[in-house]
Design a protein around this motif. Structure first.
Motif, mmCIF file in Angstrom:
data_model
loop_
_atom_site.group_PDB
_atom_site.id
_atom_site.type_symbol
_atom_site.label_atom_id
_atom_site.label_comp_id
_atom_site.label_asym_id
_atom_site.label_seq_id
_atom_site.Cartn_x
_atom_site.Cartn_y
_atom_site.Cartn_z
ATOM 1 N N ILE A 105 35.916 85.981 57.099
ATOM 2 C CA ILE A 105 35.041 84.814 57.021
ATOM 3 C C ILE A 105 35.235 84.140 55.665
ATOM 4 C CG2 ILE A 105 32.639 84.014 56.972
ATOM 5 C CD1 ILE A 105 31.950 86.326 58.822
ATOM 6 N N ASN A 106 35.500 82.833 55.695
ATOM 7 C CA ASN A 106 35.686 82.054 54.477
ATOM 8 C C ASN A 106 34.743 80.863 54.459
ATOM 9 O OD1 ASN A 106 38.029 82.988 52.706
ATOM 10 N ND2 ASN A 106 38.941 83.090 54.756
ATOM 11 N N ASN A 107 34.336 80.476 53.226
ATOM 12 C CA ASN A 107 33.587 79.230 53.002
ATOM 13 C C ASN A 107 32.345 79.128 53.887
ATOM 14 O OD1 ASN A 107 35.513 78.358 51.104
ATOM 15 N ND2 ASN A 107 36.822 77.567 52.755
ATOM 16 N N PHE A 108 31.511 80.143 53.816
ATOM 17 C CA PHE A 108 30.293 80.155 54.618
ATOM 18 C C PHE A 108 29.264 79.198 54.017
ATOM 19 C CE2 PHE A 108 26.071 81.541 55.795
ATOM 20 C CZ PHE A 108 26.194 81.828 57.143
ATOM 21 N N SER A 109 28.677 78.362 54.879
ATOM 22 C CA SER A 109 27.675 77.393 54.431
ATOM 23 C C SER A 109 26.540 77.324 55.450
ATOM 24 C CB SER A 109 28.301 76.012 54.277
ATOM 25 O OG SER A 109 27.319 75.026 54.036
ATOM 26 N N PHE A 110 25.296 77.315 54.929
ATOM 27 C CA PHE A 110 24.113 77.236 55.782
ATOM 28 C C PHE A 110 23.195 76.156 55.236
ATOM 29 C CE2 PHE A 110 19.672 78.284 56.572
ATOM 30 C CZ PHE A 110 19.649 78.494 57.933
ATOM 31 N N LEU A 111 22.743 75.238 56.112
ATOM 32 C CA LEU A 111 21.872 74.141 55.702
ATOM 33 C C LEU A 111 20.691 74.015 56.657
ATOM 34 C CD1 LEU A 111 24.487 71.283 55.053
ATOM 35 C CD2 LEU A 111 23.450 72.766 53.334
ATOM 36 N N ILE A 112 19.553 73.585 56.110
ATOM 37 C CA ILE A 112 18.426 73.144 56.927
ATOM 38 C C ILE A 112 18.188 71.683 56.602
ATOM 39 C CG2 ILE A 112 15.973 73.402 57.439
ATOM 40 C CD1 ILE A 112 16.226 76.316 56.735
ATOM 41 N N VAL A 113 18.241 70.845 57.640
ATOM 42 C CA VAL A 113 18.199 69.400 57.457
ATOM 43 C C VAL A 113 17.063 68.803 58.270
ATOM 44 C CG1 VAL A 113 19.510 67.240 57.672
ATOM 45 C CG2 VAL A 113 20.702 69.372 57.109
ATOM 46 N N ASN A 114 16.287 67.928 57.642
ATOM 47 C CA ASN A 114 15.266 67.169 58.357
ATOM 48 C C ASN A 114 15.962 66.141 59.236
ATOM 49 O OD1 ASN A 114 13.278 65.186 59.073
ATOM 50 N ND2 ASN A 114 11.982 65.958 57.431
ATOM 51 N N GLN A 115 15.770 66.251 60.535
ATOM 52 C CA GLN A 115 16.502 65.392 61.474
ATOM 53 C C GLN A 115 16.121 63.922 61.336
ATOM 54 O OE1 GLN A 115 16.057 65.708 65.947
ATOM 55 N NE2 GLN A 115 17.962 66.857 65.726
ATOM 56 N N GLU A 116 14.881 63.651 60.914
ATOM 57 C CA GLU A 116 14.407 62.274 60.846
ATOM 58 C C GLU A 116 15.029 61.495 59.689
ATOM 59 O OE1 GLU A 116 10.189 59.776 60.427
ATOM 60 O OE2 GLU A 116 10.188 61.939 60.796
ATOM 61 N N ASN A 117 15.096 62.125 58.488
ATOM 62 C CA ASN A 117 15.603 61.399 57.319
ATOM 63 C C ASN A 117 16.862 62.003 56.714
ATOM 64 O OD1 ASN A 117 14.632 63.700 56.054
ATOM 65 N ND2 ASN A 117 12.758 62.712 55.320
ATOM 66 N N SER A 118 17.424 63.047 57.391
ATOM 67 C CA SER A 118 18.666 63.703 56.942
ATOM 68 C C SER A 118 18.525 64.390 55.580
ATOM 69 C CB SER A 118 19.830 62.693 56.888
ATOM 70 O OG SER A 118 20.075 62.162 58.168
ATOM 71 N N GLU A 119 17.303 64.659 55.163
ATOM 72 C CA GLU A 119 17.093 65.351 53.887
ATOM 73 C C GLU A 119 17.435 66.834 54.044
ATOM 74 O OE1 GLU A 119 13.465 66.674 50.865
ATOM 75 O OE2 GLU A 119 13.046 65.460 52.648
ATOM 76 N N VAL A 120 18.195 67.364 53.091
ATOM 77 C CA VAL A 120 18.526 68.780 53.072
ATOM 78 C C VAL A 120 17.377 69.525 52.386
ATOM 79 C CG1 VAL A 120 20.121 70.552 52.278
ATOM 80 C CG2 VAL A 120 21.002 68.342 53.061
ATOM 81 N N VAL A 121 16.672 70.363 53.117
ATOM 82 C CA VAL A 121 15.527 71.069 52.543
ATOM 83 C C VAL A 121 15.913 72.455 52.043
ATOM 84 C CG1 VAL A 121 13.886 69.799 53.957
ATOM 85 C CG2 VAL A 121 14.793 71.963 54.796
ATOM 86 N N TYR A 122 17.079 72.945 52.442
ATOM 87 C CA TYR A 122 17.575 74.221 51.924
ATOM 88 C C TYR A 122 19.080 74.310 52.155
ATOM 89 C CZ TYR A 122 18.481 79.209 51.360
ATOM 90 O OH TYR A 122 18.993 80.405 50.950
ATOM 91 N N SER A 123 19.777 74.895 51.190
ATOM 92 C CA SER A 123 21.221 75.094 51.336
ATOM 93 C C SER A 123 21.626 76.446 50.760
ATOM 94 C CB SER A 123 22.004 73.978 50.645
ATOM 95 O OG SER A 123 21.814 74.032 49.243
ATOM 96 N N TYR A 124 22.604 77.058 51.398
ATOM 97 C CA TYR A 124 23.152 78.340 50.935
ATOM 98 C C TYR A 124 24.656 78.280 51.139
ATOM 99 C CZ TYR A 124 24.348 83.314 50.886
ATOM 100 O OH TYR A 124 24.935 84.522 50.609
ATOM 101 N N VAL A 125 25.421 78.601 50.080
ATOM 102 C CA VAL A 125 26.878 78.548 50.145
ATOM 103 C C VAL A 125 27.446 79.848 49.611
ATOM 104 C CG1 VAL A 125 28.963 77.373 49.370
ATOM 105 C CG2 VAL A 125 26.914 76.038 49.882
#
Length: 403
Positions: A105-125
């Motif tokens: 597994i390479n370059n693992f990325s996890f995001l939580i995004v508000n669907q209405e305004n596309s705001e990223v509320v959490y990110s993990y890389v």
């Protein structure tokens, strides 16, 4: 010799004609059975083809679930969360091959995004490569959000969990949508499963402040009763001003000021002050049933379990009649034995009403609502369950083997 009915020759001819007539009548049935058999074979072959294709390299293009060369990748999340729930999101990988599989597994990325305004509320890389071998049919945990961060108190709305990484030189992109609910939550239901035509029906309303702030607002609106889209009754309601602390609740009862004819009704509570509408149903009958024909007891429970599993049990009444039935239950009993020794006993003698739709079932007991039972010992458990209606007792026994 004299024959008082038919001669042997006449009986033989009669039997042959009956045999031909029976074969003629059964031809459609045989055709149905034959075509059903062919369809089952076709579906089995089709399923096998899908399994082989999935294991050998094709993907099932679900947004949160893919299979690459027998490696099953899944993004797991509930579809609904309620404040103050923590988000519980995981990424798992399962080897569906019948031999060991090596993965990178390479370059693992996890995001939580508000669907209405596309705001990223959490990110993990995690860009560094990770390698491991997975045994046949084994599942491993790749990512667990709860281990990284507890996320709650989101704004009410729809969100997306997004995962991207490279698996053995194959790009993986997963998306799972979920809702986060925050605000005043209303639950509306009839107080009883049915009412008589001589009674004023009552409705229970539970208001829950699902926020981190005090709720102080007037609760009022309009109640509408419909049958087959026709408005039968309408009236205003008001519960005054509610003052609810965060995460607190208050039960409210409402009596409808109209007696209804027998039938099934749709009840709408339009809370004007909240700009929200909630619905429930009402069942109205002339009288309670005293005839218990066509009524039987069902239980939903496993027959084998592993040590440490939780015992799930439901009791239901089944109506085999084409007409709905309305009864009063006078007693419900649930007993659990381990190796013939009583270890749990539940008994409820409160009178309650049960309404069973035509050719349908209605749940009358759910163990999870009264007790959490862990099967913590290996051996034989026996369940004795009974429901009393009038002078009739319906009962079932069931054995659960725990290994």
């Amino acid at each position: 010799m004299q024959y008082f009915s038919k001669s042997p020759e006449e009986w033989q001819k009669y039997d042959e004609e009956r045999k031909k007539e029976k074969e003629r009548r059964e031809q459609p049935k045989k055709r149905i059975i034959r075509w059903t058999f062919y369809i089952v074979i076709f579906l089995s072959i089709l399923s096998l083809i899908f399994i082989i294709i999935g294991r050998r390299g094709s993907r099932f293009d679900l947004p949160y679930n893919v299979v690459i060369k027998g490696i099953h990748i899944n993004l797991e999340s509930k579809e609904e969360y309620y404040y103050p729930d923590n988000l519980d999101i995981k990424v798992t990988i399962q080897n569906t091959n019948n031999k060991d599989s090596h993965i990178t597994i390479n370059n693992f990325s996890f995001l939580i995004v508000n669907q209405e305004n596309s705001e990223v509320v959490y990110s993990y890389v995690f860009p560094q490569p990770v390698e491991t071998d997975i045994s046949p049919y084994k599942t491993i945990l790749v990512f667990d959000l709860l281990r990284e961060k507890e996320i709650s108190n989101l704004d009410k709305g729809t969100y997306e969990a997004r995962v991207t990484f490279v698996l053995n030189d194959e790009n993986v992109n997963l998306v799972k949508t979920f809702n986060y609910n925050k605000g005043l939550i209303i639950d509306v239901s009839a107080k009883d499963m049915f009412y008589l035509t001589t009674e004023f029906p009552s409705v229970s309303i539970l208001a829950v402040n699902g926020t981190n702030e005090t709720f102080n607002k007037e609760l009022f609106g309009t109640l509408t009763i419909k049958q087959n889209e026709k408005v039968i009754h309408s009236q205003k309601f008001s519960f005054g001003t509610l003052n609810l602390n965060p995460l607190s609740s208050i039960p409210l009862d409402f009596e409808i000021n109209k007696k209804l004819d027998p039938g099934n009704y749709y009840v709408l509570f339009d809370f004007n002050s909240l700009e929200q509408t909630y619905a429930t149903t009402l069942n109205i009958v002339n009288q309670t049933d005293k005839n218990y024909n066509d009524i039987s007891l069902l239980v939903y429970v496993i027959s084998a379990a592993s040590r440490g599993d939780q015992l799930d049990f439901e009791g239901l009444l089944r109506n085999s009649n084409k007409q709905p039935r309305a009864f009063e239950i006078s007693q419900v009993r649930f007993k659990l034995f381990y190796e013939e020794q009583l270890i749990y006993n539940y008994e409820n003698n409160d009178l309650s009403r049960v309404y069973i739709p035509e050719l349908g079932t209605t749940r009358v007991f759910d163990l999870s609502n009264v007790k959490t039972i862990t099967l913590d010992r290996s051996g034989k458990y026996e369940i004795q369950f009974s429901v009393k209606i009038g002078d009739k007792i319906f009962s079932k026994k069931h054995t659960v083997e725990v290994y």
